[in-house]
Motif scaffolding. Structure first.
Motif, mmCIF file in Angstrom:
data_model
loop_
_atom_site.group_PDB
_atom_site.id
_atom_site.type_symbol
_atom_site.label_atom_id
_atom_site.label_comp_id
_atom_site.label_asym_id
_atom_site.label_seq_id
_atom_site.Cartn_x
_atom_site.Cartn_y
_atom_site.Cartn_z
ATOM 1 N N LYS A 304 0.540 -15.294 -51.886
ATOM 2 C CA LYS A 304 -0.843 -14.790 -51.875
ATOM 3 C C LYS A 304 -1.756 -15.720 -52.673
ATOM 4 C CE LYS A 304 0.256 -11.344 -49.327
ATOM 5 N NZ LYS A 304 0.194 -9.942 -49.763
ATOM 6 N N ILE A 305 -1.190 -16.346 -53.708
ATOM 7 C CA ILE A 305 -1.891 -17.433 -54.398
ATOM 8 C C ILE A 305 -0.902 -18.579 -54.523
ATOM 9 C CG2 ILE A 305 -3.105 -18.207 -56.467
ATOM 10 C CD1 ILE A 305 -3.837 -15.359 -57.087
ATOM 11 N N LEU A 373 -6.949 -8.972 -55.384
ATOM 12 C CA LEU A 373 -6.900 -10.234 -54.643
ATOM 13 C C LEU A 373 -5.601 -10.392 -53.867
ATOM 14 C CD1 LEU A 373 -8.345 -12.646 -57.357
ATOM 15 C CD2 LEU A 373 -9.464 -12.024 -55.201
ATOM 16 N N THR A 374 -4.484 -9.954 -54.457
ATOM 17 C CA THR A 374 -3.173 -10.258 -53.879
ATOM 18 C C THR A 374 -2.548 -9.096 -53.113
ATOM 19 O OG1 THR A 374 -2.040 -9.614 -55.926
ATOM 20 C CG2 THR A 374 -2.682 -11.932 -55.699
ATOM 21 N N SER A 722 -18.526 -13.983 -58.178
ATOM 22 C CA SER A 722 -18.281 -12.600 -57.758
ATOM 23 C C SER A 722 -17.069 -12.498 -56.849
ATOM 24 C CB SER A 722 -19.510 -12.042 -57.037
ATOM 25 O OG SER A 722 -19.650 -12.653 -55.757
ATOM 26 N N HIS A 723 -16.502 -11.318 -56.827
ATOM 27 C CA HIS A 723 -15.389 -11.030 -55.914
ATOM 28 C C HIS A 723 -15.850 -11.224 -54.469
ATOM 29 C CE1 HIS A 723 -11.544 -9.136 -54.833
ATOM 30 N NE2 HIS A 723 -12.202 -8.488 -53.894
ATOM 31 N N LYS A 724 -17.078 -10.828 -54.191
ATOM 32 C CA LYS A 724 -17.623 -10.962 -52.840
ATOM 33 C C LYS A 724 -17.639 -12.425 -52.408
ATOM 34 C CE LYS A 724 -21.626 -9.501 -50.078
ATOM 35 N NZ LYS A 724 -22.079 -10.788 -49.524
ATOM 36 N N GLN A 725 -18.048 -13.309 -53.300
ATOM 37 C CA GLN A 725 -18.059 -14.739 -52.967
ATOM 38 C C GLN A 725 -16.649 -15.249 -52.681
ATOM 39 O OE1 GLN A 725 -20.344 -15.699 -56.611
ATOM 40 N NE2 GLN A 725 -21.585 -17.055 -55.313
ATOM 41 N N ILE A 726 -15.685 -14.751 -53.432
ATOM 42 C CA ILE A 726 -14.305 -15.208 -53.244
ATOM 43 C C ILE A 726 -13.751 -14.744 -51.909
ATOM 44 C CG2 ILE A 726 -11.927 -14.924 -54.092
ATOM 45 C CD1 ILE A 726 -13.084 -15.020 -56.934
#
Length: 749
Positions: A304-305, A373-374, A722-726
């Motif tokens: 995932k990363i 994220l994961t 931001s989380h949105k940008q990611i």
């Protein structure tokens, strides 16, 4: 001519073979599981276990040393060389010990189980082992028991554990199952064993410990018929095939003539033996198939990363951190969705999986943000589980173990977990019900909230740890306010936002610390020593001191800076935190104050966000320096590789996120602070089609400072993202250097 053609064909075949072999090696080395070392954290005060589990698995099948002590909270410590068996439940990195339930031990002799052992020295079935004959990898554990000449291998599926025992030729083959065995806080109340047929045993174990009402039901199937058995209950040999009492154990014997190998598979349930049977995987005992499946499951979780670096030790630390960050919370609901709550109510998780081992005081800080994220699919399930636990007493969880509320630690940090998920667009839960739960929780009177509501802070003379509790309630209030705002509840927003300023009452401008204040609202707790620690009693701070706890205002850092008198004073005091002498004063210093850099204590969670606060005071290069210094000094690849309790993934999640250059200083803001990335490239897999890439050009152990940055090719000059940008995908590109660029990310630019 024929010879030439033959030679050409031979060379071509060899080249093809080499290319196939090269591809095979490449495929093997591309597996991120090869970089994971489950022994990291099993030494020192890490309190992790090396046994087999799968991501968020129900079972943790792992060796138990048999010692009741703080550094054996998981049941295992690397300094030890005695095993008493292999249990099916374990805690990863906690500061309190429990579980180690349903203990299996393969042995090659008949033993007397009638006596009550005073310590592990009197356990007839214990054995020595040597780390040279011990291995662990994601989903697999192996050890050779020297006293019994038995090689033990363990693996697991989501709800079924698999054991493989290889005995010496012609040795007696036996397995001891001891349901009376307990370590640390655990104490068995009632247990039962039933030999159902030649291949199957079942039973239960009820206990009281950190989890006050723990009921574990189990079933085990063996690959060979049971030829003989000895059951013992409360010191008496029982002739029947079943027995129940307080402490029950059994020794099972198997035919040694047809094979030196014995397999067993085990499943548990909090509900019933029938549910345990339903959880037990069908089919044969193909240990290698299950082991490979567990490894593949882990490999998928660890992709995932993905990071790129030429430094192998950094890969080991990163992927081991990612591994530890996904062993908890643990699956708790059965295959049919049922699970038991602490009041013995059996409920069914409809359209979600229920989880337990929620170490929220720790994990709200970085572990849960990492999961957004994961493993975003797990996040809503965890929240739905919290809401189910809320229904028990109309209070959200604090620290949930085997569905029991332990009330361990301060604050109600299920609240930021819920708000963070909602703010990040993870909303597969009833938002109105979640808000009701948050509001109801913060308006009740337990755990000092009555004093908090009356005084707008908690007076030190009314309750211990008043400063820490006040600061954490203030943050929880801010989180409730954000949820109210998002749902259009303006009155609630204003109410909780105003309460979230409680920290202002405890800031002492003269000393620069958050201090205990009395009921009169004027006088401080005297005498005052910011280095003083008193563990969990007659203290204003939880597992720490004023130096470590005065910075917990993640929701209002700019206002905290103003209280200090501006950026210069604030950053000078922050810098002093890291450079002050590491002396901790007091006669009952908290053992949790570890990993000291000055007075900063990385081994305990209250310090985890502090290095990132320089970003808000126009000195991001100090964040870059200290974040890198913490990674460099507080983590390594040995069993002592964690500087404090792992705490169910938080210590590792801090590293996993910080190492790629991000940290959620205020998780519920849905923003990540930017620190100092240590990898040339890190790829966050958002979906099959989309990724977010973080590149660090020229990065090295000396080139730790950000010189410039671009986001998707456009200049990027800010210290948060931001989380949105990611999740929109793209590339964040840093150029790194050995000297700070004091213009990047500041108002000077």
């Amino acid at each position: 001519m024929l010879y030439k053609y033959a030679l050409i064909i031979l060379v071509f075949a060899v080249l093809i073979s080499c290319k196939k072999e090269d591809r095979k090696i490449a495929q093997n080395t591309s597996k991120n599981t090869i970089h994971v070392d489950p022994f990291i954290g099993t030494g020192g005060h890490g309190h992790t276990y090396p046994g087999a589990t799968v991501p968020f698995g129900m079972l943790q099948v792992t060796p138990v040393n048999g010692i009741s002590s703080w550094d054996w909270c998981s049941g295992y410590h690397y300094s030890d060389s005695i095993a008493v068996g292999f249990s099916h439940l374990a805690l990863s990195g906690t500061g309190i010990g429990d579980l180690a339930d349903v203990l299996f031990m393969p042995i090659n002799k008949e033993v007397d189980l009638s006596s009550t052992p005073l310590s592990r020295d009197s356990l007839a079935y214990k054995s020595k082992y040597n780390h040279k004959n011990e291995k662990a990898s994601p989903g697999y554990y192996q050890v050779f028991l020297e006293d019994h000449n038995v090689n033990v291998e363990l693996t697991t599926a989501l709800r079924t554990a698999y054991h493989k025992y290889t005995f010496a030729k012609e040795d007696k083959q036996a397995v001891v199952i001891d349901l009376g065995f307990a370590i640390n806080w655990d104490r068995v109340l009632k247990s039962s064993i039933n030999i159902e047929d030649d291949y199957t045993i079942s039973g239960y174990r009820f206990s009281k410990g950190w989890a006050a009402n723990q009921k574990v039901f189990f079933v085990a199937k063996f690959s060979k018929p049971i030829t003989k058995h000895h059951i013992f209950t409360d010191g008496n040999r029982i002739e029947n095939k079943s027995s129940e009492g307080e402490k029950t154990s059994v020794q099972l014997f198997f035919d040694a003539n047809n094979s030196s190998e014995l397999f067993t598979k085990v499943a548990l349930s909090s509900v019933s033996v029938e549910n345990a049977k339903d959880n037990l995987e069908t089919g044969d005992f193909n240990f290698d198939v299950v082991k490979n499946k567990a490894e593949n499951t882990w490999n998928e979780a660890l992709t995932k990363i993905e990071v790129e670096t030429s430094v192998d030790s950094l890969k080991t630390m990163f992927y081991t951190a990612m591994y530890h960050a996904q062993v908890a919370p643990v699956t708790f609901s059965d295959k049919n969705g049922q699970f038991r709550k602490e009041n013995d109510e059996i409920i069914t998780a409809e359209n979600y999986t229920a989880y337990s081992t929620l170490s929220l005081w720790d994990t709200f800080r970085a572990e849960h943000p990492l999961l957004t994220l994961t493993a975003p699919d797990k996040v809503s399930d965890i929240i739905n589980t919290m809401l189910a636990y809320y229904e028990t007493k109309k209070i959200l969880p604090v620290w949930t173990l085997y569905a029991n509320e332990t009330n361990t630690m301060t604050g109600y940090h299920s609240i930021p977990v819920i708000v963070e998920a909602y703010q990040k667009g993870i909303r597969d839960f009833d938002a109105e019900k979640a808000f009701e739960a948050m509001k109801t929780t913060m308006m009740q009177d337990e755990r000092g909230l009555n004093h908090y509501k009356k005084h707008s802070y908690i007076p030190y003379n009314l309750i211990d740890e008043s400063v820490t509790i006040t600061l954490e309630y203030a943050y929880d209030d801010w989180c409730v306010a954000q949820m109210a705002k998002a749902l259009g509840k303006n009155d609630d927003y204003e109410f909780f936002l105003n309460r979230s300023k409680a920290y202002q009452h405890l800031f002492d401008n003269e000393t620069g610390f958050m201090r205990g204040k009395s009921e009169d609202g004027k006088s401080w707790n005297e005498p005052f020593d910011p280095k003083h620690s008193n563990h969990r009693e007659q203290t204003d701070y939880t597992e720490g001191n004023a130096w470590q706890h005065s910075w917990f205002v993640p929701h209002a850092v700019d206002n905290l800076i103003t209280l200090h008198g501006g950026n210069e004073t604030f950053t000078n005091r922050l810098e002093q935190l890291f450079t002050e002498s590491s002396e901790i004063t007091g006669d009952n210093v908290s053992a949790d104050i570890t990993g000291l850099i000055g007075q900063y204590a990385h081994g305990n969670e209250p310090s985890h966000h502090i290095a990132y606060m320089f970003n808000h005071a126009d000195q991001p290069w100090r964040t870059q320096y200290w974040a890198h210094h913490i990674m460099d000094t507080q983590y390594n690849t040995t069993p002592n590789g964690l500087s404090g309790n792992e705490d169910c993934g938080q210590m590792s999640a801090w590293y996993a996120l910080s190492s790629i250059g991000l940290y959620p200083m205020n998780p519920a803001s849905a923003e990540y602070e930017i620190g100092s990335p240590i990898f040339e490239k890190a790829t966050i897999k958002i979906s099959e089609e989309k990724s977010f890439i973080i590149e660090a050009e020229n990065v090295s152990n000396k080139n730790i400072y950000i010189q410039s940055a671009t986001l998707n090719g456009v200049d990027f000059n800010q210290t948060s993202i931001s989380h949105k940008q990611i999740i929109e995908g793209g590339t964040l590109h840093f150029v790194m250097g050995s000297q700070p660029n004091k213009n990047w990310g500041t108002t000077n630019n």
